[in-house]
Motif scaffolding. Structure first.
Motif, PDB file in Angstrom:
ATOM      1  N   ASP A  45      49.423 -14.436 -43.221  1.00 12.78           N
ATOM      2  CA  ASP A  45      49.160 -15.608 -44.065  1.00 12.78           C
ATOM      3  C   ASP A  45      50.464 -16.237 -44.509  1.00 12.78           C
ATOM      4  O   ASP A  45      51.403 -15.537 -44.885  1.00 12.78           O
ATOM      5  CB  ASP A  45      48.371 -15.199 -45.321  1.00 12.78           C
ATOM      6  N   ASP A  55      46.428 -23.456 -39.602  1.00 12.20           N
ATOM      7  CA  ASP A  55      45.748 -23.576 -40.889  1.00 12.20           C
ATOM      8  C   ASP A  55      46.482 -22.853 -42.024  1.00 12.20           C
ATOM      9  O   ASP A  55      45.963 -22.775 -43.140  1.00 12.20           O
ATOM     10  CB  ASP A  55      44.311 -23.080 -40.792  1.00 12.20           C
ATOM     11  N   LYS A  57      46.922 -19.779 -42.304  1.00 10.61           N
ATOM     12  CA  LYS A  57      46.382 -18.422 -42.456  1.00 10.61           C
ATOM     13  C   LYS A  57      46.881 -17.541 -41.313  1.00 10.61           C
ATOM     14  O   LYS A  57      47.512 -18.011 -40.379  1.00 10.61           O
ATOM     15  CB  LYS A  57      44.862 -18.474 -42.486  1.00 10.61           C
ATOM     16  N   ALA A  58      46.563 -16.260 -41.388  1.00 18.66           N
ATOM     17  CA  ALA A  58      46.996 -15.305 -40.370  1.00 18.66           C
ATOM     18  C   ALA A  58      46.415 -15.650 -39.004  1.00 18.66           C
ATOM     19  O   ALA A  58      45.338 -16.254 -38.891  1.00 18.66           O
ATOM     20  CB  ALA A  58      46.565 -13.890 -40.765  1.00 18.66           C
ATOM     21  N   GLU A  59      47.148 -15.271 -37.936  1.00 18.04           N
ATOM     22  CA  GLU A  59      46.646 -15.440 -36.572  1.00 18.04           C
ATOM     23  C   GLU A  59      47.258 -14.382 -35.665  1.00 18.04           C
ATOM     24  O   GLU A  59      48.320 -13.825 -35.951  1.00 18.04           O
ATOM     25  CB  GLU A  59      46.944 -16.833 -36.008  1.00 18.04           C
ATOM     26  N   VAL A  76      41.706 -16.587 -38.469  1.00 20.71           N
ATOM     27  CA  VAL A  76      40.810 -15.842 -39.353  1.00 20.71           C
ATOM     28  C   VAL A  76      39.380 -16.374 -39.337  1.00 20.71           C
ATOM     29  O   VAL A  76      38.477 -15.725 -39.854  1.00 20.71           O
ATOM     30  CB  VAL A  76      41.345 -15.793 -40.806  1.00 20.71           C
ATOM     31  N   ASP A 107      44.872  -6.567 -41.588  1.00 23.27           N
ATOM     32  CA  ASP A 107      44.280  -7.772 -42.198  1.00 23.27           C
ATOM     33  C   ASP A 107      43.016  -8.271 -41.493  1.00 23.27           C
ATOM     34  O   ASP A 107      42.822  -9.473 -41.317  1.00 23.27           O
ATOM     35  CB  ASP A 107      45.299  -8.904 -42.255  1.00 23.27           C
TER      36      ASP A 107
END
Length: 137
Positions: A45, A55, A57-59, A76, A107
């Protein structure tokens, strides 16, 4: 026939070994399959100083080198996306080797390494990647 069934069940009942990879100085986690043909980068994130996810956020982004260069990115939310033309091909130089039979999770993302393919999931979405095919779900 019963003997075959017993062998089949045993082959898939063997648990994977959990592995914990070290983050790089930007907080990303990189790993490469033993074949050197598939490599992945997990971005947490907030991204990094030099890379922001679409976005924020995490990927998880995984590249396959051969027989043709392809990339799959899973965020996510939503399905994993396949990119046939990555543009910035830079795969597979990580010191973190994702040995066959290992499992990695962080995560809400998780991956399994086998001799024939890599599978990664997040909830009900994910992908399978090998020399022969790439499938997103």
């Amino acid at each position: 026939m019963l003997r075959f069934a017993a062998i089949f069940v045993f082959a898939f009942a063997v648990p994977a070994y959990a592995v914990d990879f070290t983050e790089n100085d930007q907080g990303q986690i990189e790993f490469t399959m033993p074949s050197g043909n598939i490599g992945c980068v997990f971005t947490p994130d907030g991204g990094t100083d030099v890379y922001q996810t679409a976005d924020g956020k995490a990927e998880l982004a995984c590249d396959r080198v051969k027989p043709s260069y392809k990339r799959v990115i899973m965020g996510v939310t939503g399905k994993a996306r396949l990119y046939n033309n990555a543009g910035d091909a830079s795969c597979c130089a990580s010191d973190n080797i994702f040995a066959y039979g290992e499992e990695w999770a962080v995560d809400g993302f998780s991956c399994w390494s086998t001799r024939t393919h890599l599978t990664c999931e997040r909830g009900s979405h994910g992908f399978t990647m090998s020399r022969k095919r790439i499938e997103t779900f």
